[in-house]
Design an enzyme around this catalytic site. Structure first.
Site, short mmCIF file in Angstrom:
data_model
loop_
_atom_site.label_atom_id
_atom_site.label_comp_id
_atom_site.label_asym_id
_atom_site.label_seq_id
_atom_site.Cartn_x
_atom_site.Cartn_y
_atom_site.Cartn_z
N CYS A 277 -12.95 4.42 9.55
CA CYS A 277 -14.25 3.93 9.69
C CYS A 277 -14.47 2.34 9.26
O CYS A 277 -14.07 1.91 8.19
CB CYS A 277 -15.13 4.76 9.09
SG CYS A 277 -16.82 4.25 9.06
N CYS B 58 -23.84 -2.80 3.11
CA CYS B 58 -22.63 -1.76 3.27
C CYS B 58 -22.96 -0.34 2.93
O CYS B 58 -22.63 0.62 3.55
CB CYS B 58 -21.29 -2.50 2.69
SG CYS B 58 -21.62 -2.70 0.80
N ASP C 239 0.94 -1.11 0.04
CA ASP C 239 0.08 -0.11 -0.03
C ASP C 239 0.90 1.17 -0.18
O ASP C 239 0.52 2.19 0.33
CB ASP C 239 -0.89 -0.18 1.27
CG ASP C 239 -1.84 1.07 1.03
OD1 ASP C 239 -2.34 1.50 0.08
OD2 ASP C 239 -2.38 1.54 2.17
N CYS D 287 -18.86 -0.31 7.25
CA CYS D 287 -19.26 -1.35 6.06
C CYS D 287 -18.91 -2.47 6.13
O CYS D 287 -19.47 -3.53 5.96
CB CYS D 287 -18.80 -0.45 4.76
SG CYS D 287 -17.10 -0.38 4.60
N CYS E 210 -21.77 -11.33 -3.46
CA CYS E 210 -22.52 -10.09 -2.72
C CYS E 210 -24.12 -10.15 -2.99
O CYS E 210 -24.95 -9.77 -2.13
CB CYS E 210 -22.23 -8.79 -3.19
SG CYS E 210 -20.48 -8.30 -2.43
N CYS F 166 -27.30 -8.08 -1.64
CA CYS F 166 -27.17 -7.49 -0.52
C CYS F 166 -26.62 -6.04 -0.58
O CYS F 166 -25.81 -5.72 -1.52
CB CYS F 166 -26.01 -8.32 0.41
SG CYS F 166 -25.61 -7.49 2.00
N CYS G 163 -23.38 3.26 5.52
CA CYS G 163 -22.34 4.33 5.29
C CYS G 163 -23.02 5.85 5.95
O CYS G 163 -23.99 6.15 5.19
CB CYS G 163 -22.00 4.57 3.88
SG CYS G 163 -20.71 5.47 3.78
#
Length: 367
Positions: free
Chosen positions: A253, A206, A146, A256, A200, A203, A210
C-alpha cells in the site's frame, strides 16, 4: 564521537562518489550507539504491533546494537536508492490515487512492480564494499538489505538520510520517501554524518488517509492493521473487520506516501530494475484471480511478489474482488467478478476458499 583522520574523510568522499556510479542516491555514516532507540523498540514489541513478524523479537535488542549483531562493528554506512520508475509522469501520485478508485483493477505497490530490491541493493552494496576494500585495505564488513534485525530507519535518520515521518518512513527534503535503504556494517571508524531536522510540522495527511487507521499516533504504526503487512507479511486469514477497508490493494500500500507533500520531490530511479512490469500494473482483478500457479511464478520471476506465493496472492485478490463486488454499479461487471470468484470457490487451499466465500457474500445483488 569518532575523531576522523583526513584519510577517513577522503575515504567517505570516495565511497560517496563510487556509490553514485552504482546507482545510489545518498550515502551516510552512523555510529553504533542506538541505546536511545531501545525503549521505543521494546514498547512497540510489547504492544504486539509487530504481529506475525516474529523475527522482530528473535534477536532481542541486537536490532538496536550493531556491535552485538556483528561483533567488531564501529560504524554503519547507510545507503539510499530512489525507486520511482523513470517513466513515471509528473502527476504520478495523482494518477496512482485515481487508480485506487478503479475498484476492478488490482493495485500493486510501486516498489514491487519491478525487480526485487533485495537483489538489486545487495549486489550493489557488495560492489561498494569491494571498492572500499580496494581503497582502504582489509575491512571487516557485512551487507544488509532489509534482510536481518537491523534498525534501518533509525540508522538512516542518524546518518542524515532524512527524518522519520509520522507514518514511520524516512523522509528526505529533496527526495520524499520513494527510496530503499541498505547498510554496510564496518569495523572501521568513519566520520559520522550530521542528522537533519524533522519537517513534518502539523501535517497529518498520512495519518488521515490510512484506510485501516494503522498509524495509531504520530510516529507509531500498528503493523497488524497495515495493508502492506496484511498482504505481504501476514500468512493467515485476514481479519474480517479489515477486509472491507483494503479496497483494491493486492500487494502493499502506498496511500500514506501518495498524499505526503514531500513526495512532490520524489526522484526517478537511475536503474532500469525498478521499471514496472506490464503484468503487474493496470490489470483487472478477474484476470489476476485466474492466474495459474505457473503464470504467477512466470510473471513475478525476479520480483518481490513471488515470496508470498500463489496461495496468498489469490487470497489478496479475492478480498479486493469482494470489495469491488460491493461497490460496482455495473451489473455486467458484477457478474464477471462473481463468475471469476466461483471459478476459485473449490480451490484446494482452505485459506483461498475462505476468502473467496467472503468475497462472494459481498455481492448482494446476485444469488
Amino acid at each position: 564521537m569518532i575523531h576522523s583522520t583526513p584519510f577517513d574523510t577522503a575515504l567517505v568522499a570516495h565511497i560517496r562518489a563510487t556509490a553514485r556510479q552504482l546507482g545510489f542516491s545518498q550515502i551516510g555514516v552512523s555510529g553504533v550507539d542506538l541505546r536511545s532507540a531501545e525503549p521505543g523498540l521494546l514498547a512497540w514489541l510489547e504492544r504486539g504491533f509487530h504481529g506475525d513478524m516474529h523475527y522482530m523479537t528473535s534477536h532481542g535488542l541486537k536490532r538496536a546494537r550493531p556491535a552485538e549483531l556483528v561483533p567488531g562493528t564501529v560504524s554503519v554506512i547507510t545507503a539510499r536508492m530512489d525507486y520511482l520508475p523513470a517513466t513515471a509522469p509528473d502527476d504520478w501520485s495523482a494518477q496512482e490515487l485515481g487508480r485506487l478508485q478503479q475498484s476492478g483493477e488490482g493495485i500493486v505497490s510501486l516498489y514491487a512492480r519491478g525487480r526485487d530490491y533485495h537483489k538489486v541493493l545487495r549486489g550493489r552494496l557488495q560492489k561498494l564494499a569491494d571498492a572500499i576494500v580496494l581503497q582502504a585495505g582489509p575491512l571487516g564488513y557485512r551487507v544488509f538489505t532489509d534482510s536481518a534485525p537491523v534498525l534501518e530507519a533509525e540508522l538512516a535518520v542518524r546518518s542524515g538520510q532524512g527524518w522519520r515521518g509520522k507514518h514511520t518512513l524516512v523522509l528526505n527534503r529533496e527526495a520524499g520517501s520513494m527510496f530503499f535503504l541498505g547498510e554496510i556494517y564496518v569495523d572501521r571508524a568513519l566520520p559520522e554524518s550530521v542528522p537533519v531536522q524533522d519537517h513534518c510540522g502539523s501535517c497529518s495527511a498520512c495519518m488521515d488517509v490510512c484506510p485501516t487507521r494503522a498509524i495509531v499516533a504520530p510516529y507509531r504504526l500498528d503493523a497488524r492493521r497495515c495493508i502492506s503487512y496484511l498482504t505481504i507479511e501476514h500468512a493467515g486469514s485476514i481479519p474480517l473487520e479489515l477486509r472491507p477497508l483494503m479496497g483494491n490493494h493486492i500487494y502493499g500500500c502506498d496511500d500514506c506516501q501518495l498524499v505526503c507533500p514531500w513526495n512532490k520531490f520524489a526522484k526517478r530511479a537511475t536503474l532500469p530494475d525498478f521499471d514496472g512490469r506490464a503484468h503487474l500494473s493496470g490489470q483487472g482483478l478477474c484476470h489476476l484471480l485466474d492466474w495459474t500457479e505457473a503464470q504467477f511464478l512466470q510473471y513475478t520471476e525476479g520480483g518481490p511478489i513471488r515470496r508470498i506465493g500463489h496461495e496468498r496472492w489469490l487470497r489478496n485478490v479475492a478480498v479486493a474482488l469482494g470489495n469491488a463486488l460491493r461497490n460496482e454499479p455495473d451489473s455486467t461487471l458484477r457478474q464477471s467478478m462473481h463468475d471469476a470468484l466461483q471459478r476459485r470457490a473449490a480451490h484446494e487451499s482452505a485459506l483461498v476458499r475462505e476468502h473467496v466465500q467472503w468475497a462472494l457474500e459481498q455481492n448482494t445483488t446476485l444469488g
